[in-house]
Design a protein around this motif. Structure first.
Motif, PDB file in Angstrom:
ATOM      1  N   TRP A  51       0.808  -1.224   0.000  1.00 62.85           N
ATOM      2  CA  TRP A  51       0.000   0.000   0.000  1.00 62.85           C
ATOM      3  C   TRP A  51       0.841   1.273   0.000  1.00 62.85           C
ATOM      4  O   TRP A  51       0.590   2.168  -0.822  1.00 62.85           O
ATOM      5  CB  TRP A  51      -0.983  -0.024   1.166  1.00 62.85           C
ATOM      6  CG  TRP A  51      -1.946  -1.172   1.051  1.00 62.85           C
ATOM      7  CD1 TRP A  51      -1.968  -2.305   1.805  1.00 62.85           C
ATOM      8  CD2 TRP A  51      -2.987  -1.320   0.078  1.00 62.85           C
ATOM      9  NE1 TRP A  51      -2.976  -3.144   1.378  1.00 62.85           N
ATOM     10  CE2 TRP A  51      -3.622  -2.567   0.326  1.00 62.85           C
ATOM     11  CE3 TRP A  51      -3.454  -0.523  -0.965  1.00 62.85           C
ATOM     12  CZ2 TRP A  51      -4.693  -3.030  -0.443  1.00 62.85           C
ATOM     13  CZ3 TRP A  51      -4.523  -0.975  -1.723  1.00 62.85           C
ATOM     14  CH2 TRP A  51      -5.127  -2.212  -1.462  1.00 62.85           C
ATOM     15  N   VAL A  83      -7.294   5.353  -2.497  1.00 63.64           N
ATOM     16  CA  VAL A  83      -7.642   3.960  -2.196  1.00 63.64           C
ATOM     17  C   VAL A  83      -6.479   3.253  -1.511  1.00 63.64           C
ATOM     18  O   VAL A  83      -6.689   2.371  -0.671  1.00 63.64           O
ATOM     19  CB  VAL A  83      -8.068   3.219  -3.474  1.00 63.64           C
ATOM     20  CG1 VAL A  83      -8.414   1.767  -3.164  1.00 63.64           C
ATOM     21  CG2 VAL A  83      -9.268   3.904  -4.113  1.00 63.64           C
ATOM     22  N   TRP A  86      -6.803   3.910   2.101  1.00 61.89           N
ATOM     23  CA  TRP A  86      -7.893   3.090   2.654  1.00 61.89           C
ATOM     24  C   TRP A  86      -7.476   1.621   2.778  1.00 61.89           C
ATOM     25  O   TRP A  86      -7.692   0.985   3.815  1.00 61.89           O
ATOM     26  CB  TRP A  86      -9.130   3.217   1.765  1.00 61.89           C
ATOM     27  CG  TRP A  86     -10.252   2.307   2.180  1.00 61.89           C
ATOM     28  CD1 TRP A  86     -11.048   2.436   3.286  1.00 61.89           C
ATOM     29  CD2 TRP A  86     -10.705   1.135   1.489  1.00 61.89           C
ATOM     30  NE1 TRP A  86     -11.974   1.407   3.322  1.00 61.89           N
ATOM     31  CE2 TRP A  86     -11.788   0.601   2.239  1.00 61.89           C
ATOM     32  CE3 TRP A  86     -10.310   0.499   0.311  1.00 61.89           C
ATOM     33  CZ2 TRP A  86     -12.463  -0.550   1.837  1.00 61.89           C
ATOM     34  CZ3 TRP A  86     -10.985  -0.651  -0.079  1.00 61.89           C
ATOM     35  CH2 TRP A  86     -12.046  -1.157   0.672  1.00 61.89           C
ATOM     36  N   ARG A  89      -5.117   1.020   5.629  1.00 65.16           N
ATOM     37  CA  ARG A  89      -5.832   0.974   6.919  1.00 65.16           C
ATOM     38  C   ARG A  89      -6.537  -0.362   7.101  1.00 65.16           C
ATOM     39  O   ARG A  89      -6.543  -0.936   8.198  1.00 65.16           O
ATOM     40  CB  ARG A  89      -6.839   2.109   7.001  1.00 65.16           C
ATOM     41  CG  ARG A  89      -6.236   3.505   7.111  1.00 65.16           C
ATOM     42  CD  ARG A  89      -7.305   4.556   7.316  1.00 65.16           C
ATOM     43  NE  ARG A  89      -8.043   4.333   8.557  1.00 65.16           N
ATOM     44  CZ  ARG A  89      -9.164   4.968   8.883  1.00 65.16           C
ATOM     45  NH1 ARG A  89      -9.678   5.854   8.045  1.00 65.16           N
ATOM     46  NH2 ARG A  89      -9.766   4.723  10.021  1.00 65.16           N
ATOM     47  N   GLN A  90      -7.136  -0.874   6.010  1.00 64.94           N
ATOM     48  CA  GLN A  90      -7.850  -2.148   6.105  1.00 64.94           C
ATOM     49  C   GLN A  90      -6.905  -3.278   6.518  1.00 64.94           C
ATOM     50  O   GLN A  90      -7.209  -4.055   7.421  1.00 64.94           O
ATOM     51  CB  GLN A  90      -8.503  -2.488   4.757  1.00 64.94           C
ATOM     52  CG  GLN A  90      -9.656  -1.577   4.357  1.00 64.94           C
ATOM     53  CD  GLN A  90     -10.880  -1.820   5.229  1.00 64.94           C
ATOM     54  OE1 GLN A  90     -11.204  -1.043   6.119  1.00 64.94           O
ATOM     55  NE2 GLN A  90     -11.563  -2.926   4.984  1.00 64.94           N
ATOM     56  N   ALA A 159      -7.976  -4.755  -1.403  1.00 64.90           N
ATOM     57  CA  ALA A 159      -8.123  -4.386   0.007  1.00 64.90           C
ATOM     58  C   ALA A 159      -8.997  -5.379   0.753  1.00 64.90           C
ATOM     59  O   ALA A 159      -8.804  -5.614   1.954  1.00 64.90           O
ATOM     60  CB  ALA A 159      -8.706  -2.976   0.128  1.00 64.90           C
TER      61      ALA A 159
END
Length: 229
Positions: A51, A83, A86, A89-90, A159
């Motif tokens: 990421w 994205v 995001w 974080r996921q 993700a």
């Protein structure tokens, strides 16, 4: 960093690095796509570092697509950055971890697959329509829109640990290769060809891993039921 420093840095990234396939390759194109290759390889390994690598690649490629006046490409990279944050974080929160602590992968359910396909089709139609109505945004609206939305679908699937992530990237590559070469971004086109090999390799790895994770999940269910009883 002052505005003058920023402009100087951007100009340096857009200076010529080398010549490939009879076309001039700029530093931002070369560096951004090299980092992107690393991000894809890290994704294949289910490493959290995929990421931040995607985020950095997006930042550098903004300069490359901006120099080629590809607004759709710039928009895609801004989307990649959002994205990537995001998805980071996921995975950081341990969503969907396997028993060994790694990211679990699986095939999408029927409803998830339907949402991905419908969302991609609708998104492509809307973005393509916007690009067609505002020519300044893209000189090649529909391929740009297809790549723009296809990239979003691929990263969302990644993700969530869905094997369909690789199928989405495969479909993006089929349009990305000719578009990059025709836009004068030769190195991007060459990297997309390498992407294709990594995508096929990653697809096989995630497919096999999904079977292992599914088997481990099935074995864990009786133990959970016993603990609850």
């Amino acid at each position: 960093m002052s505005a003058v420093d920023w402009l100087g840095w951007a100009d340096g990234l857009n200076s010529e690095a080398f010549t490939a396939f009879g076309q001039h390759v700029i530093w931002s194109d070369a560096l951004g796509n090299t980092i992107g290759l690393a991000a894809l390889a890290l994704g294949w390994r289910r490493s959290l570092l995929t990421w931040p690598a995607q985020l950095l690649s997006g930042l550098v490629l903004i300069a490359a697509y901006g120099s080629a006046q590809l607004a759709g490409g710039v928009g895609k990279q801004l989307l990649v950055i959002a994205v990537a944050v995001w998805g980071w974080r996921q995975w950081s929160r341990g969503r969907g971890q396997a028993q060994d602590g790694s990211i679990a992968v699986r095939f999408a359910s029927g409803s998830e697959r339907a949402w991905l396909i419908a969302g991609t089709a609708l998104g492509t139609a809307l973005v393509g329509g916007l690009f067609s109505l505002v020519p300044a945004l893209s000189w090649n609206p529909w391929p740009d829109a297809y790549i723009f939305v296809g990239t979003l679908a691929a990263m969302v699937a990644q993700a969530r640990g869905l094997v369909e992530f690789w199928f989405a990237w495969l479909l993006v590559d089929l349009v990305g290769v000719p578009l990059a070469f025709s836009s004068g971004l030769a190195f991007s086109g060459f990297v997309y060809v390498i992407y294709l090999g990594l995508v096929l390799w990653g697809l096989r790895a995630w497919w096999l891993r999904s079977r292992l994770d599914a088997a481990q999940g099935s074995e864990a269910e009786p133990a959970l039921e016993g603990a609850r009883a």
